[in-house]
Design an enzyme around this catalytic site. Structure first.
Site, PDB file in Angstrom:
ATOM      1  N   HIS A   1      37.141  42.524  36.196  1.00 63.64           N
ATOM      2  CA  HIS A   1      36.902  43.578  34.980  1.00 63.64           C
ATOM      3  C   HIS A   1      35.412  43.306  34.852  1.00 63.64           C
ATOM      4  CE1 HIS A   1      37.112  45.850  31.619  1.00 63.64           C
ATOM      5  NE2 HIS A   1      37.634  44.848  30.470  1.00 63.64           N
TER       6      HIS A   1
ATOM      7  N   HIS B   1      38.368  51.602  41.200  1.00 60.38           N
ATOM      8  CA  HIS B   1      38.540  51.521  39.508  1.00 60.38           C
ATOM      9  C   HIS B   1      39.915  52.012  39.366  1.00 60.38           C
ATOM     10  CE1 HIS B   1      38.135  52.758  35.520  1.00 60.38           C
ATOM     11  NE2 HIS B   1      37.152  51.772  35.566  1.00 60.38           N
TER      12      HIS B   1
ATOM     13  N   ASP C   1      29.482  48.753  37.547  1.00 59.41           N
ATOM     14  CA  ASP C   1      29.067  47.330  37.856  1.00 59.41           C
ATOM     15  C   ASP C   1      28.155  47.425  39.176  1.00 59.41           C
ATOM     16  OD1 ASP C   1      32.261  46.529  36.499  1.00 59.41           O
ATOM     17  OD2 ASP C   1      30.348  46.067  35.766  1.00 59.41           O
TER      18      ASP C   1
HETATM   19  C1  SDX Z   1      35.300  47.494  35.152  1.00 58.10           C
HETATM   20  O1  SDX Z   1      39.507  49.890  33.226  1.00 58.10           O
HETATM   21  C2  SDX Z   1      38.054  50.074  33.082  1.00 58.10           C
HETATM   22  O2  SDX Z   1      37.761  51.197  32.431  1.00 58.10           O
HETATM   23  C3  SDX Z   1      37.250  48.970  33.424  1.00 58.10           C
HETATM   24  C4  SDX Z   1      35.740  49.364  33.319  1.00 58.10           C
HETATM   25  C5  SDX Z   1      35.267  49.504  31.888  1.00 58.10           C
HETATM   26  O3  SDX Z   1      34.384  50.064  31.765  1.00 58.10           O
HETATM   27  O4  SDX Z   1      35.875  48.798  31.034  1.00 58.10           O
HETATM   28  O5  SDX Z   1      35.534  50.337  34.030  1.00 58.10           O
HETATM   29  C6  SDX Z   1      34.968  48.352  33.950  1.00 58.10           C
HETATM   30  O6  SDX Z   1      36.152  46.566  34.995  1.00 58.10           O
HETATM   31  C7  SDX Z   1      35.143  48.366  36.363  1.00 58.10           C
HETATM   32  C8  SDX Z   1      35.865  47.742  37.775  1.00 58.10           C
HETATM   33  C9  SDX Z   1      35.070  46.529  38.024  1.00 58.10           C
HETATM   34  N1  SDX Z   1      35.678  45.495  39.053  1.00 58.10           N
HETATM   35  C10 SDX Z   1      35.271  45.367  40.401  1.00 58.10           C
HETATM   36  O7  SDX Z   1      34.459  46.189  40.913  1.00 58.10           O
HETATM   37  C11 SDX Z   1      36.165  44.680  41.118  1.00 58.10           C
HETATM   38  C12 SDX Z   1      36.469  45.188  42.804  1.00 58.10           C
HETATM   39  N2  SDX Z   1      37.319  46.261  42.218  1.00 58.10           N
HETATM   40  C13 SDX Z   1      38.833  45.933  42.529  1.00 58.10           C
HETATM   41  O8  SDX Z   1      39.134  44.660  42.192  1.00 58.10           O
HETATM   42  C14 SDX Z   1      39.743  47.122  42.146  1.00 58.10           C
HETATM   43  O9  SDX Z   1      39.335  48.080  42.728  1.00 58.10           O
HETATM   44  C15 SDX Z   1      39.892  47.173  40.546  1.00 58.10           C
HETATM   45  C16 SDX Z   1      40.287  45.935  39.726  1.00 58.10           C
HETATM   46  C17 SDX Z   1      38.729  47.488  39.812  1.00 58.10           C
HETATM   47  C18 SDX Z   1      41.193  48.301  40.320  1.00 58.10           C
HETATM   48  O10 SDX Z   1      42.193  47.949  41.003  1.00 58.10           O
HETATM   49  P1  SDX Z   1      43.587  48.422  41.051  1.00 58.10           P
HETATM   50  O11 SDX Z   1      43.427  49.923  40.428  1.00 58.10           O
HETATM   51  O12 SDX Z   1      44.779  47.644  40.823  1.00 58.10           O
HETATM   52  O13 SDX Z   1      43.654  49.039  42.698  1.00 58.10           O
HETATM   53  P2  SDX Z   1      44.402  48.324  43.709  1.00 58.10           P
HETATM   54  O14 SDX Z   1      43.833  46.684  43.609  1.00 58.10           O
HETATM   55  O15 SDX Z   1      45.936  48.435  43.557  1.00 58.10           O
HETATM   56  O16 SDX Z   1      43.462  48.766  45.005  1.00 58.10           O
HETATM   57  C19 SDX Z   1      44.370  49.887  45.606  1.00 58.10           C
HETATM   58  C20 SDX Z   1      43.820  49.673  47.273  1.00 58.10           C
HETATM   59  C21 SDX Z   1      44.338  48.525  47.717  1.00 58.10           C
HETATM   60  O17 SDX Z   1      44.619  48.338  48.915  1.00 58.10           O
HETATM   61  P3  SDX Z   1      46.103  48.869  49.745  1.00 58.10           P
HETATM   62  O18 SDX Z   1      47.098  47.590  49.184  1.00 58.10           O
HETATM   63  O19 SDX Z   1      46.666  50.272  48.926  1.00 58.10           O
HETATM   64  O20 SDX Z   1      45.906  48.732  51.034  1.00 58.10           O
HETATM   65  O21 SDX Z   1      42.566  49.739  47.269  1.00 58.10           O
HETATM   66  C22 SDX Z   1      42.149  48.403  47.645  1.00 58.10           C
HETATM   67  C23 SDX Z   1      43.191  47.406  47.351  1.00 58.10           C
HETATM   68  O22 SDX Z   1      43.300  46.408  48.367  1.00 58.10           O
HETATM   69  N3  SDX Z   1      41.048  48.185  46.935  1.00 58.10           N
HETATM   70  C24 SDX Z   1      39.713  47.361  47.431  1.00 58.10           C
HETATM   71  C25 SDX Z   1      38.883  47.422  46.543  1.00 58.10           C
HETATM   72  N4  SDX Z   1      39.377  47.736  45.262  1.00 58.10           N
HETATM   73  C26 SDX Z   1      40.738  48.295  45.447  1.00 58.10           C
HETATM   74  N5  SDX Z   1      39.636  46.871  48.845  1.00 58.10           N
HETATM   75  C27 SDX Z   1      38.168  46.368  49.083  1.00 58.10           C
HETATM   76  N6  SDX Z   1      37.408  46.193  47.909  1.00 58.10           N
HETATM   77  C28 SDX Z   1      37.779  46.784  46.565  1.00 58.10           C
HETATM   78  N7  SDX Z   1      36.595  46.661  45.618  1.00 58.10           N
END
Ligand code: SDX
Length: 426
Positions: free
Chosen positions: A263, A304, A362
């Site tokens: 997050h 996201h 971010d």
């Molecule tokens: C913020 O919610 C908000 O609005 C948050 C925010 C705000 O202003 O409050 O916007 C701020 O928190 C932005 C996000 C910051 N976090 C990161 O940058 C961390 C890296 N991102 C990931 O951890 C992830 O993308 C999340 C946590 C942001 C979202 O996760 P989800 O929606 O649960 O998606 P998921 O984990 O189910 O991913 C779907 C697929 C998966 O692969 P499969 O299982 O389908 O094969 O995408 C992959 C994930 O492995 N994936 C990634 C990835 N993010 C998702 N693979 C590699 N790198 C990534 N960053």
């Protein structure tokens, strides 16, 4: 004509109303399901609306973000953070006199008394600023508890002013603590972002040396972080607030939730990731690691839950990043080159395209903050500073209408009932 959906389950037919949205997805009102002995199941709340709200709207597919109907691009370009704070809290842009009064109300509440400042004496210089900020905001609940009636609108408004006013002062105190410098008092002559930067980088008793470019860039960063619907930290504030807890304690809970690298902690994690990659020639290897299911490495700053398009804030952030780097004459910042290469590859890689993983806010904020001379450990503190008006606006919105304590149900997969056995027979 009101829409309904019919659910047939265990021989029963349940009519569920559909509630229409002003924008975005309609919702199926499932509140009556519990009386039918049925629950919905949605870990992570991918398909679940926890509340209704009028504050912010995101269209993740179109990459749209609006606060009270105003697009984030227009607010970032034409407004200022304290005006956006007013908009989030009151629902309308302020007239000139209203904004002047609001700014004065904030300025009057920025100082932290010397007795309360001793809360920082309990921390070593190695303490993470987010842990200090969380503790300090929770500490405000000690100062503002007796007589605080959360059902009194004036008390809610006062809590909002206090939190928006004191967050930059407390945030700057965490910076002065980790750099082992004396605290600097807020200066009511300075703008919100400039005041924060002066409390961090200034010298006691000296006029502010903060550049207008830095102050403007930081004010824009605060605007971009101001609110974002029911994200994890805002949902935490609402859940804590739903127990009728002290609002300062509820905001402290939001700070704790924001700290996670999935997050708000992602901005700090992005910088650590770019520094770990270290060389533009290593980028492809790290992209492969991110794609490898057996490797826990993720590209921080990508992906996201809601945006399946460019995060509109990231695009604005990119411009701020370039402006700050130009002023600091750091356009050739190696980390920026690595970031650009990461973004280029991610935009071309089927793995990221199929999963609609785009840079989020971010991704560029960390590089900008680094160019501004802000240490990595302070990045999520700045996110919390920017997000405070969003958190407290959602708390006020929830408290201004009838609400119920948040208490999710579960799918039980544990042992069926069994009898206790004494230790000798186990
Ligand atoms: C913020 O919610 C908000 O609005 C948050 C925010 C705000 O202003 O409050 O916007 C701020 O928190 C932005 C996000 C910051 N976090 C990161 O940058 C961390 C890296 N991102 C990931 O951890 C992830 O993308 C999340 C946590 C942001 C979202 O996760 P989800 O929606 O649960 O998606 P998921 O984990 O189910 O991913 C779907 C697929 C998966 O692969 P499969 O299982 O389908 O094969 O995408 C992959 C994930 O492995 N994936 C990634 C990835 N993010 C998702 N693979 C590699 N790198 C990534 N960053």
């Amino acid at each position: 004509m009101k829409q309904t959906v019919t659910l047939n389950i265990e021989g029963k037919s349940l009519e569920l109303p559909v509630l229409e949205a002003i924008a975005g997805a309609s919702v199926i009102d499932v509140r009556s399901l519990s009386s039918a002995g049925v629950f919905t199941y949605d870990p992570g709340f991918l398909s679940t609306a926890s509340c209704d709200s009028k504050i912010t709207f995101i269209d993740g597919d179109a990459g749209i973000l609006m606060h009270r109907g105003y697009p984030i691009e227009q607010l970032a370009d034409q407004s200022e953070h304290l005006e956006v704070c007013y908009l989030l809290l009151h629902g309308e842009l302020p007239a000139e006199d209203q904004l002047a009064t609001f700014k004065n109300d904030i300025n009057e509440r920025m100082p932290i008394d010397s007795q309360f400042a001793k809360i920082f004496d309990g921390f070593t210089r190695s303490a993470h600023p987010m842990s200090m900020l969380c503790a300090a905001v929770a500490g405000l609940a000690a100062q503002f508890h007796e007589g605080l009636d959360i059902y009194n609108e004036a008390h809610r408004k006062e809590s909002a002013l206090q939190l928006i006013a004191k967050m930059p002062t407390l945030a700057a105190m965490t910076y002065r603590k980790i750099t082992e410098q004396p605290f600097i008092d807020p200066n009511p002559e300075l703008g919100y972002a400039e005041n924060f930067l002066n409390m961090c980088f200034g010298e006691p008793g000296r006029a502010s040396q903060v550049s207008s470019t830095m102050a403007s860039a930081l004010d824009k960063i605060f605007i971009l972080h101001a609110d974002h619907e029911q994200n994890a930290s805002t949902s935490t504030v609402r859940l804590a607030g739903s127990t009728e807890a002290n609002p300062y304690a509820a905001i402290a809970a939001g700070i704790a939730a924001l700290w996670g690298p999935s997050h708000g902690g992602a901005n700090e994690a992005v910088l650590n990731m770019l520094e770990e990659i270290g060389d533009i020639n290593e980028v492809a290897r790290y992209v492969d690691k991110a794609k490898d299911k057996d490797d826990p490495f993720k590209l921080m700053g990508f992906g996201h839950r809601v945006y399946k398009n460019f995060d509109p804030r990231a695009l604005v952030m990119q411009d701020s990043c370039h402006a700050v780097l130009a002023e600091k004459n750091a356009q050739d910042e190696p980390l920026l080159e690595i970031a650009k290469q990461l973004e280029k590859i991610a935009r071309e890689e089927p793995y990221f395209i199929e999963r609609k993983l785009y840079p989020n806010i971010d991704f560029y904020s960390g590089i900008t903050l680094k160019a501004m001379g802000i240490p990595t450990s302070m990045y999520t503190v700045l996110f919390a500073l920017g997000r405070t008006p969003g958190w407290i606006s959602h708390w006020c919105e929830m408290l201004s209408e009838p609400f119920k304590i948040g208490r999710p149900r579960q799918l039980y997969l544990g042992s069926a009932q069994r009898n206790y056995t004494d230790i000798g027979s186990r």
